[in-house]
Design a protein around this motif. Structure first.
Motif, PDB file in Angstrom:
ATOM      1  N   PRO A  62       0.832  -1.206   0.000  1.00 42.56           N
ATOM      2  CA  PRO A  62       0.000   0.000   0.000  1.00 42.56           C
ATOM      3  C   PRO A  62       0.873   1.265   0.000  1.00 42.56           C
ATOM      4  N   ILE A  63       0.384   2.321  -0.645  1.00 38.39           N
ATOM      5  CA  ILE A  63       1.156   3.555  -0.780  1.00 38.39           C
ATOM      6  C   ILE A  63       1.558   4.125   0.572  1.00 38.39           C
ATOM      7  N   GLY A  64       0.713   3.990   1.562  1.00 40.72           N
ATOM      8  CA  GLY A  64       1.065   4.471   2.892  1.00 40.72           C
ATOM      9  C   GLY A  64       2.302   3.771   3.437  1.00 40.72           C
ATOM     10  N   ASP A  65       2.386   2.455   3.213  1.00 48.32           N
ATOM     11  CA  ASP A  65       3.570   1.710   3.657  1.00 48.32           C
ATOM     12  C   ASP A  65       4.810   2.145   2.889  1.00 48.32           C
ATOM     13  N   GLN A  66       4.657   2.409   1.600  1.00 50.99           N
ATOM     14  CA  GLN A  66       5.790   2.867   0.787  1.00 50.99           C
ATOM     15  C   GLN A  66       6.300   4.213   1.290  1.00 50.99           C
ATOM     16  N   LEU A  67       5.351   5.125   1.563  1.00 51.06           N
ATOM     17  CA  LEU A  67       5.744   6.455   2.029  1.00 51.06           C
ATOM     18  C   LEU A  67       6.363   6.396   3.414  1.00 51.06           C
ATOM     19  N   ASP A  68       5.843   5.535   4.276  1.00 55.20           N
ATOM     20  CA  ASP A  68       6.404   5.404   5.613  1.00 55.20           C
ATOM     21  C   ASP A  68       7.835   4.871   5.538  1.00 55.20           C
ATOM     22  N   ALA A  69       8.077   3.938   4.650  1.00 56.07           N
ATOM     23  CA  ALA A  69       9.436   3.410   4.477  1.00 56.07           C
ATOM     24  C   ALA A  69      10.382   4.512   4.006  1.00 56.07           C
ATOM     25  N   LEU A  70       9.932   5.349   3.093  1.00 53.42           N
ATOM     26  CA  LEU A  70      10.763   6.469   2.632  1.00 53.42           C
ATOM     27  C   LEU A  70      11.029   7.451   3.770  1.00 53.42           C
ATOM     28  N   PHE A  71      10.003   7.703   4.578  1.00 59.80           N
ATOM     29  CA  PHE A  71      10.165   8.598   5.727  1.00 59.80           C
ATOM     30  C   PHE A  71      11.248   8.062   6.667  1.00 59.80           C
ATOM     31  N   HIS A  72      11.138   6.783   6.997  1.00 65.27           N
ATOM     32  CA  HIS A  72      12.098   6.180   7.926  1.00 65.27           C
ATOM     33  C   HIS A  72      13.499   6.092   7.312  1.00 65.27           C
ATOM     34  N   ALA A  73      13.578   6.052   6.017  1.00 66.38           N
ATOM     35  CA  ALA A  73      14.887   6.017   5.350  1.00 66.38           C
ATOM     36  C   ALA A  73      15.504   7.410   5.241  1.00 66.38           C
ATOM     37  N   GLY A  74      14.741   8.433   5.614  1.00 63.60           N
ATOM     38  CA  GLY A  74      15.267   9.791   5.569  1.00 63.60           C
ATOM     39  C   GLY A  74      15.327  10.376   4.171  1.00 63.60           C
ATOM     40  N   VAL A  75      14.428   9.951   3.315  1.00 61.15           N
ATOM     41  CA  VAL A  75      14.447  10.377   1.919  1.00 61.15           C
ATOM     42  C   VAL A  75      13.708  11.690   1.684  1.00 61.15           C
ATOM     43  N   PHE A  76      12.758  12.031   2.545  1.00 62.09           N
ATOM     44  CA  PHE A  76      11.949  13.233   2.344  1.00 62.09           C
ATOM     45  C   PHE A  76      12.744  14.499   2.646  1.00 62.09           C
ATOM     46  N   PRO A  77      12.412  15.602   1.974  1.00 60.13           N
ATOM     47  CA  PRO A  77      13.010  16.892   2.341  1.00 60.13           C
ATOM     48  C   PRO A  77      12.647  17.220   3.792  1.00 60.13           C
ATOM     49  N   ALA A  78      13.453  18.026   4.429  1.00 59.49           N
ATOM     50  CA  ALA A  78      13.289  18.320   5.854  1.00 59.49           C
ATOM     51  C   ALA A  78      11.902  18.846   6.195  1.00 59.49           C
ATOM     52  N   ASP A  79      11.357  19.737   5.354  1.00 55.91           N
ATOM     53  CA  ASP A  79      10.036  20.298   5.683  1.00 55.91           C
ATOM     54  C   ASP A  79       8.936  19.242   5.624  1.00 55.91           C
ATOM     55  N   MET A  80       9.026  18.335   4.680  1.00 53.67           N
ATOM     56  CA  MET A  80       8.034  17.262   4.582  1.00 53.67           C
ATOM     57  C   MET A  80       8.216  16.285   5.735  1.00 53.67           C
ATOM     58  N   ALA A  81       9.451  15.964   6.059  1.00 55.60           N
ATOM     59  CA  ALA A  81       9.714  15.056   7.175  1.00 55.60           C
ATOM     60  C   ALA A  81       9.167  15.644   8.471  1.00 55.60           C
ATOM     61  N   ALA A  82       9.304  16.957   8.644  1.00 57.54           N
ATOM     62  CA  ALA A  82       8.782  17.611   9.848  1.00 57.54           C
ATOM     63  C   ALA A  82       7.267  17.514   9.912  1.00 57.54           C
ATOM     64  N   LYS A  83       6.592  17.692   8.787  1.00 57.02           N
ATOM     65  CA  LYS A  83       5.130  17.574   8.753  1.00 57.02           C
ATOM     66  C   LYS A  83       4.697  16.148   9.104  1.00 57.02           C
ATOM     67  N   LEU A  84       5.382  15.178   8.530  1.00 54.58           N
ATOM     68  CA  LEU A  84       5.046  13.782   8.815  1.00 54.58           C
ATOM     69  C   LEU A  84       5.324  13.440  10.277  1.00 54.58           C
ATOM     70  N   GLN A  85       6.443  13.922  10.782  1.00 52.81           N
ATOM     71  CA  GLN A  85       6.779  13.642  12.170  1.00 52.81           C
ATOM     72  C   GLN A  85       5.764  14.273  13.118  1.00 52.81           C
ATOM     73  N   ALA A  86       5.264  15.442  12.778  1.00 50.40           N
ATOM     74  CA  ALA A  86       4.252  16.098  13.617  1.00 50.40           C
ATOM     75  C   ALA A  86       2.994  15.236  13.711  1.00 50.40           C
ATOM     76  N   VAL A  87       2.596  14.632  12.614  1.00 59.12           N
ATOM     77  CA  VAL A  87       1.421  13.748  12.632  1.00 59.12           C
ATOM     78  C   VAL A  87       1.718  12.509  13.461  1.00 59.12           C
ATOM     79  N   LYS A  88       2.912  11.929  13.256  1.00 58.45           N
ATOM     80  CA  LYS A  88       3.283  10.746  14.030  1.00 58.45           C
ATOM     81  C   LYS A  88       3.332  11.056  15.524  1.00 58.45           C
ATOM     82  N   ASP A  89       3.825  12.247  15.880  1.00 53.52           N
ATOM     83  CA  ASP A  89       3.872  12.636  17.287  1.00 53.52           C
ATOM     84  C   ASP A  89       2.475  12.852  17.853  1.00 53.52           C
ATOM     85  N   LYS A  90       1.596  13.398  17.052  1.00 52.41           N
ATOM     86  CA  LYS A  90       0.231  13.662  17.497  1.00 52.41           C
ATOM     87  C   LYS A  90      -0.532  12.355  17.758  1.00 52.41           C
TER      88      LYS A  90
END
Length: 94
Positions: A62-90
């Motif tokens: 699923p696309i969500g799993d693909q995107l999560d793997a990219l997030f954990h691999a540190g592939v996203f630009p810093a601003d996108m990673a920060a947005k994703l991390q904010a959701v994960k923290d919430k």
């Protein structure tokens, strides 16, 4: 009768009923079958050329799993990673 081929080759065609084609006012549209046949062949070739996409789609994760793997691999630009991390923290993983 390939409706898409008719619409692509006869711009005034708006309604197809059985073997009859009509314009927006209900007037019959005369179909050039050779144009429709050529367009049908083109559409089929296009469909055939992308079969691999339809074959692959159900086997991808699923696309969500693909995107999560990219997030954990540190592939996203810093601003996108920060947005994703904010959701994960919430909504932390329990």
């Amino acid at each position: 009768m390939n409706h898409q081929a008719i619409y692509n080759t006869h711009p005034t065609a708006r309604n197809i009923r059985d073997d009859n084609v009509f314009d927006i006012d209900g007037n019959p549209v005369v179909i050039d079958q050779s144009l429709v046949d050529t367009e049908t062949a083109r559409l089929q070739a296009e469909w055939d050329a992308t079969q691999y996409q339809r074959d692959r789609a159900p086997e991808y994760p699923p696309i969500g799993d693909q995107l999560d793997a990219l997030f954990h691999a540190g592939v996203f630009p810093a601003d996108m990673a920060a947005k994703l991390q904010a959701v994960k923290d919430k909504y932390p993983n329990a």
